[in-house]
Design a protein around this motif. Structure first.
Motif, PDB file in Angstrom:
ATOM      1  N   ALA A  68      41.961  49.618  44.022  1.00  0.00           N
ATOM      2  CA  ALA A  68      42.971  48.566  44.168  1.00  0.00           C
ATOM      3  C   ALA A  68      42.977  47.632  42.963  1.00  0.00           C
ATOM      4  O   ALA A  68      44.044  47.239  42.474  1.00  0.00           O
ATOM      5  CB  ALA A  68      42.715  47.779  45.449  1.00  0.00           C
ATOM      6  N   TYR A  69      41.799  47.266  42.476  1.00  0.00           N
ATOM      7  CA  TYR A  69      41.727  46.410  41.283  1.00  0.00           C
ATOM      8  C   TYR A  69      42.414  47.074  40.103  1.00  0.00           C
ATOM      9  O   TYR A  69      43.173  46.418  39.355  1.00  0.00           O
ATOM     10  CB  TYR A  69      40.267  46.110  40.933  1.00  0.00           C
ATOM     11  CG  TYR A  69      39.665  44.957  41.693  1.00  0.00           C
ATOM     12  CD1 TYR A  69      40.160  43.663  41.550  1.00  0.00           C
ATOM     13  CD2 TYR A  69      38.587  45.152  42.548  1.00  0.00           C
ATOM     14  CE1 TYR A  69      39.604  42.599  42.238  1.00  0.00           C
ATOM     15  CE2 TYR A  69      38.025  44.099  43.254  1.00  0.00           C
ATOM     16  CZ  TYR A  69      38.537  42.822  43.089  1.00  0.00           C
ATOM     17  OH  TYR A  69      37.985  41.771  43.789  1.00  0.00           O
ATOM     18  N   ILE A  70      42.166  48.352  39.906  1.00  0.00           N
ATOM     19  CA  ILE A  70      42.708  49.051  38.746  1.00  0.00           C
ATOM     20  C   ILE A  70      44.212  49.295  38.893  1.00  0.00           C
ATOM     21  O   ILE A  70      44.994  49.037  37.968  1.00  0.00           O
ATOM     22  CB  ILE A  70      41.958  50.380  38.533  1.00  0.00           C
ATOM     23  CG1 ILE A  70      40.510  50.094  38.128  1.00  0.00           C
ATOM     24  CG2 ILE A  70      42.652  51.241  37.480  1.00  0.00           C
ATOM     25  CD1 ILE A  70      39.627  51.303  38.042  1.00  0.00           C
ATOM     26  N   VAL A  71      44.637  49.751  40.069  1.00  0.00           N
ATOM     27  CA  VAL A  71      46.050  50.058  40.278  1.00  0.00           C
ATOM     28  C   VAL A  71      46.910  48.803  40.185  1.00  0.00           C
ATOM     29  O   VAL A  71      47.979  48.806  39.551  1.00  0.00           O
ATOM     30  CB  VAL A  71      46.249  50.759  41.633  1.00  0.00           C
ATOM     31  CG1 VAL A  71      47.729  50.855  41.990  1.00  0.00           C
ATOM     32  CG2 VAL A  71      45.627  52.148  41.609  1.00  0.00           C
ATOM     33  N   ALA A 120      49.866  47.868  37.524  1.00  0.00           N
ATOM     34  CA  ALA A 120      51.196  47.509  38.024  1.00  0.00           C
ATOM     35  C   ALA A 120      51.646  46.121  37.567  1.00  0.00           C
ATOM     36  O   ALA A 120      52.777  45.715  37.850  1.00  0.00           O
ATOM     37  CB  ALA A 120      51.213  47.578  39.553  1.00  0.00           C
ATOM     38  N   GLY A 121      50.778  45.390  36.882  1.00  0.00           N
ATOM     39  CA  GLY A 121      51.143  44.072  36.378  1.00  0.00           C
ATOM     40  C   GLY A 121      50.897  42.931  37.344  1.00  0.00           C
ATOM     41  O   GLY A 121      51.310  41.792  37.081  1.00  0.00           O
ATOM     42  N   VAL A 122      50.226  43.205  38.456  1.00  0.00           N
ATOM     43  CA  VAL A 122      49.891  42.154  39.419  1.00  0.00           C
ATOM     44  C   VAL A 122      48.397  42.254  39.753  1.00  0.00           C
ATOM     45  O   VAL A 122      48.042  42.654  40.867  1.00  0.00           O
ATOM     46  CB  VAL A 122      50.749  42.245  40.703  1.00  0.00           C
ATOM     47  CG1 VAL A 122      52.128  41.704  40.478  1.00  0.00           C
ATOM     48  CG2 VAL A 122      50.815  43.689  41.212  1.00  0.00           C
ATOM     49  N   PRO A 123      47.523  41.928  38.797  1.00  0.00           N
ATOM     50  CA  PRO A 123      46.087  42.114  39.017  1.00  0.00           C
ATOM     51  C   PRO A 123      45.589  41.441  40.290  1.00  0.00           C
ATOM     52  O   PRO A 123      45.927  40.293  40.575  1.00  0.00           O
ATOM     53  CB  PRO A 123      45.453  41.495  37.767  1.00  0.00           C
ATOM     54  CG  PRO A 123      46.532  40.699  37.109  1.00  0.00           C
ATOM     55  CD  PRO A 123      47.815  41.329  37.491  1.00  0.00           C
ATOM     56  N   ALA A 137      39.787  40.356  34.135  1.00  0.00           N
ATOM     57  CA  ALA A 137      38.830  40.207  35.236  1.00  0.00           C
ATOM     58  C   ALA A 137      38.980  41.342  36.248  1.00  0.00           C
ATOM     59  O   ALA A 137      37.982  41.875  36.753  1.00  0.00           O
ATOM     60  CB  ALA A 137      39.016  38.852  35.911  1.00  0.00           C
ATOM     61  N   SER A 138      40.219  41.727  36.545  1.00  0.00           N
ATOM     62  CA  SER A 138      40.432  42.817  37.498  1.00  0.00           C
ATOM     63  C   SER A 138      39.921  44.143  36.950  1.00  0.00           C
ATOM     64  O   SER A 138      39.351  44.950  37.696  1.00  0.00           O
ATOM     65  CB  SER A 138      41.922  42.927  37.849  1.00  0.00           C
ATOM     66  OG  SER A 138      42.334  41.831  38.651  1.00  0.00           O
ATOM     67  N   PRO A 172      51.433  33.444  30.648  1.00  0.00           N
ATOM     68  CA  PRO A 172      50.999  34.780  30.217  1.00  0.00           C
ATOM     69  C   PRO A 172      49.528  34.853  29.821  1.00  0.00           C
ATOM     70  O   PRO A 172      48.881  35.883  30.038  1.00  0.00           O
ATOM     71  CB  PRO A 172      51.911  35.089  29.021  1.00  0.00           C
ATOM     72  CG  PRO A 172      52.439  33.762  28.583  1.00  0.00           C
ATOM     73  CD  PRO A 172      52.523  32.918  29.809  1.00  0.00           C
ATOM     74  N   GLY A 173      48.998  33.760  29.264  1.00  0.00           N
ATOM     75  CA  GLY A 173      47.581  33.771  28.897  1.00  0.00           C
ATOM     76  C   GLY A 173      46.684  33.889  30.114  1.00  0.00           C
ATOM     77  O   GLY A 173      45.642  34.565  30.091  1.00  0.00           O
ATOM     78  N   ARG A 174      47.095  33.264  31.186  1.00  0.00           N
ATOM     79  CA  ARG A 174      46.315  33.335  32.414  1.00  0.00           C
ATOM     80  C   ARG A 174      46.467  34.708  33.072  1.00  0.00           C
ATOM     81  O   ARG A 174      45.499  35.246  33.625  1.00  0.00           O
ATOM     82  CB  ARG A 174      46.775  32.237  33.371  1.00  0.00           C
ATOM     83  CG  ARG A 174      45.768  31.957  34.469  1.00  0.00           C
ATOM     84  CD  ARG A 174      45.831  30.518  34.894  1.00  0.00           C
ATOM     85  NE  ARG A 174      44.836  30.292  35.921  1.00  0.00           N
ATOM     86  CZ  ARG A 174      43.596  29.873  35.679  1.00  0.00           C
ATOM     87  NH1 ARG A 174      43.204  29.668  34.430  1.00  0.00           N
ATOM     88  NH2 ARG A 174      42.736  29.683  36.660  1.00  0.00           N
ATOM     89  N   LYS A 175      47.656  35.286  33.005  1.00  0.00           N
ATOM     90  CA  LYS A 175      47.857  36.636  33.531  1.00  0.00           C
ATOM     91  C   LYS A 175      46.964  37.627  32.795  1.00  0.00           C
ATOM     92  O   LYS A 175      46.373  38.532  33.406  1.00  0.00           O
ATOM     93  CB  LYS A 175      49.327  37.033  33.385  1.00  0.00           C
ATOM     94  CG  LYS A 175      49.620  38.420  33.915  1.00  0.00           C
ATOM     95  CD  LYS A 175      51.100  38.765  33.765  1.00  0.00           C
ATOM     96  CE  LYS A 175      51.381  40.176  34.269  1.00  0.00           C
ATOM     97  NZ  LYS A 175      52.819  40.528  34.127  1.00  0.00           N
ATOM     98  N   LYS A 176      46.844  37.468  31.499  1.00  0.00           N
ATOM     99  CA  LYS A 176      45.985  38.349  30.702  1.00  0.00           C
ATOM    100  C   LYS A 176      44.526  38.214  31.132  1.00  0.00           C
ATOM    101  O   LYS A 176      43.798  39.207  31.234  1.00  0.00           O
ATOM    102  CB  LYS A 176      46.139  38.014  29.224  1.00  0.00           C
ATOM    103  CG  LYS A 176      45.377  38.938  28.288  1.00  0.00           C
ATOM    104  CD  LYS A 176      45.640  38.586  26.837  1.00  0.00           C
ATOM    105  CE  LYS A 176      44.879  39.514  25.895  1.00  0.00           C
ATOM    106  NZ  LYS A 176      45.132  39.157  24.469  1.00  0.00           N
ATOM    107  N   ALA A 177      44.098  36.978  31.398  1.00  0.00           N
ATOM    108  CA  ALA A 177      42.718  36.758  31.852  1.00  0.00           C
ATOM    109  C   ALA A 177      42.483  37.401  33.215  1.00  0.00           C
ATOM    110  O   ALA A 177      41.427  38.010  33.449  1.00  0.00           O
ATOM    111  CB  ALA A 177      42.425  35.258  31.913  1.00  0.00           C
ATOM    112  N   TYR A 178      43.447  37.282  34.120  1.00  0.00           N
ATOM    113  CA  TYR A 178      43.316  37.919  35.436  1.00  0.00           C
ATOM    114  C   TYR A 178      43.262  39.443  35.284  1.00  0.00           C
ATOM    115  O   TYR A 178      42.548  40.122  36.038  1.00  0.00           O
ATOM    116  CB  TYR A 178      44.479  37.525  36.341  1.00  0.00           C
ATOM    117  CG  TYR A 178      44.334  36.165  36.970  1.00  0.00           C
ATOM    118  CD1 TYR A 178      43.123  35.762  37.518  1.00  0.00           C
ATOM    119  CD2 TYR A 178      45.410  35.276  37.048  1.00  0.00           C
ATOM    120  CE1 TYR A 178      42.986  34.513  38.112  1.00  0.00           C
ATOM    121  CE2 TYR A 178      45.278  34.023  37.646  1.00  0.00           C
ATOM    122  CZ  TYR A 178      44.067  33.650  38.169  1.00  0.00           C
ATOM    123  OH  TYR A 178      43.918  32.418  38.763  1.00  0.00           O
TER     124      TYR A 178
END
Length: 269
Positions: free
Chosen positions: A139-142, A146-149, A179-180, A170-176
């Motif tokens: 689930a973490y990887i998929v 899919a762009g929704v870590p 982490a995922s 976007p910077g926070r999305k990249k960090a998530y």
């Protein structure tokens, strides 16, 4: 058998201080690096249950494998593990603490107990938890692909940002996403160790190795999550935005009402 691999969903943390929307979306920190790291640490501590949550995760499985190692009695081991899980919930209820971590432990142990009793193989006490860990890794990887870590979906409410990070930060999305990926790969590595042992090792060997692998991979994943988020732009506090919008709307309504009250008599004259 309970797993700390997935953080429990949480209510927004009262300790988390967030930047204004403009500041967050521009990527300019509104607080010092030390403040950002402290806020991130507090939010992760809340989401993952802290030291007490880890104890509640390890204790039932540790009790099961200890008793089974001594007397090879599946029923006694299973009953003891389930009893201590229920006791942890009762203690939290008495103390009026949050029970989400303890309840997840009860359900996890109950599945393991039922499964082992059905098959008659004590080793199967661990199988539901192992399958859960594998599913969570996938689930973490998929979700990241899919762009929704997944870690962002879990921690967004804790940081009061909900899903604002997806399109506005976007910077926070990249960090998530980082982490995922960390969570997914660490859990996959854990599964790569445990599943061969499920087939080759006996119950006590599998149990002790599983206990040994409960906390270190979890702590590594949490640490990497903290590193990625501490360096990311601050979250956008969508709750504060909504409150500010409501205040502005009330002020506009009050201004319109005041204007109407002042112009009415002049118009009649």
């Amino acid at each position: 058998m309970t797993s700390p691999d997935k953080p429990a969903a949480s209510t927004p943390s009262p300790t988390a201080s967030s930047a204004s929307p403009a500041t967050a979306s521009s990527g300019t920190p509104a607080a010092s690096d030390g403040d950002a790291k402290a806020v991130t640490e507090a939010a992760l501590f809340e989401a993952f249950g802290g030291l007490r949550g880890m104890v509640e995760t390890v204790l039932p499985g540790l009790l099961f494998v200890t008793i089974f190692t001594v007397n090879k009695d599946l029923h006694a081991s299973a009953i003891a593990a389930l009893a201590v899980s229920l006791l942890l919930v009762v203690v939290r209820l008495i103390r009026r603490d949050t029970v989400k971590h303890a309840f997840s432990g009860v359900f996890g142990v109950a599945f393991g107990v039922v499964f082992a009793m059905m098959t008659g193989d004590a080793k199967d006490f661990y199988l539901p938890g192992m399958l859960y860990t594998l599913g969570l890794a996938v689930a973490y990887i998929v979700t990241t692909l899919a762009g929704v870590p997944l870690i962002g979906l879990i921690l967004g409410p804790v940081f009061k940002e909900n899903l604002s990070w997806r399109t506005r930060n976007p910077g926070r999305k990249k960090a998530y996403a980082k982490a995922s990926w960390a969570w997914g790969l660490i859990l996959l590595a854990k599964c790569a160790i445990l599943f061969p042992l499920y087939w080759w090792a006996d119950t006590t060997q599998l149990g002790w190795i599983l206990i040994a692998l409960k906390i270190p991979p979890f702590l590594l994943a949490v640490y990497l999550t903290w590193v990625f988020l501490a360096k990311a732009p601050p979250p956008i506090d969508v709750f504060a935005e909504m409150e500010a919008e409501e205040r502005a709307e009330k002020e506009r309504a009050a201004a319109v009402a005041a204007t109407a009250d002042g112009s009415g008599p002049r118009h009649r004259r």
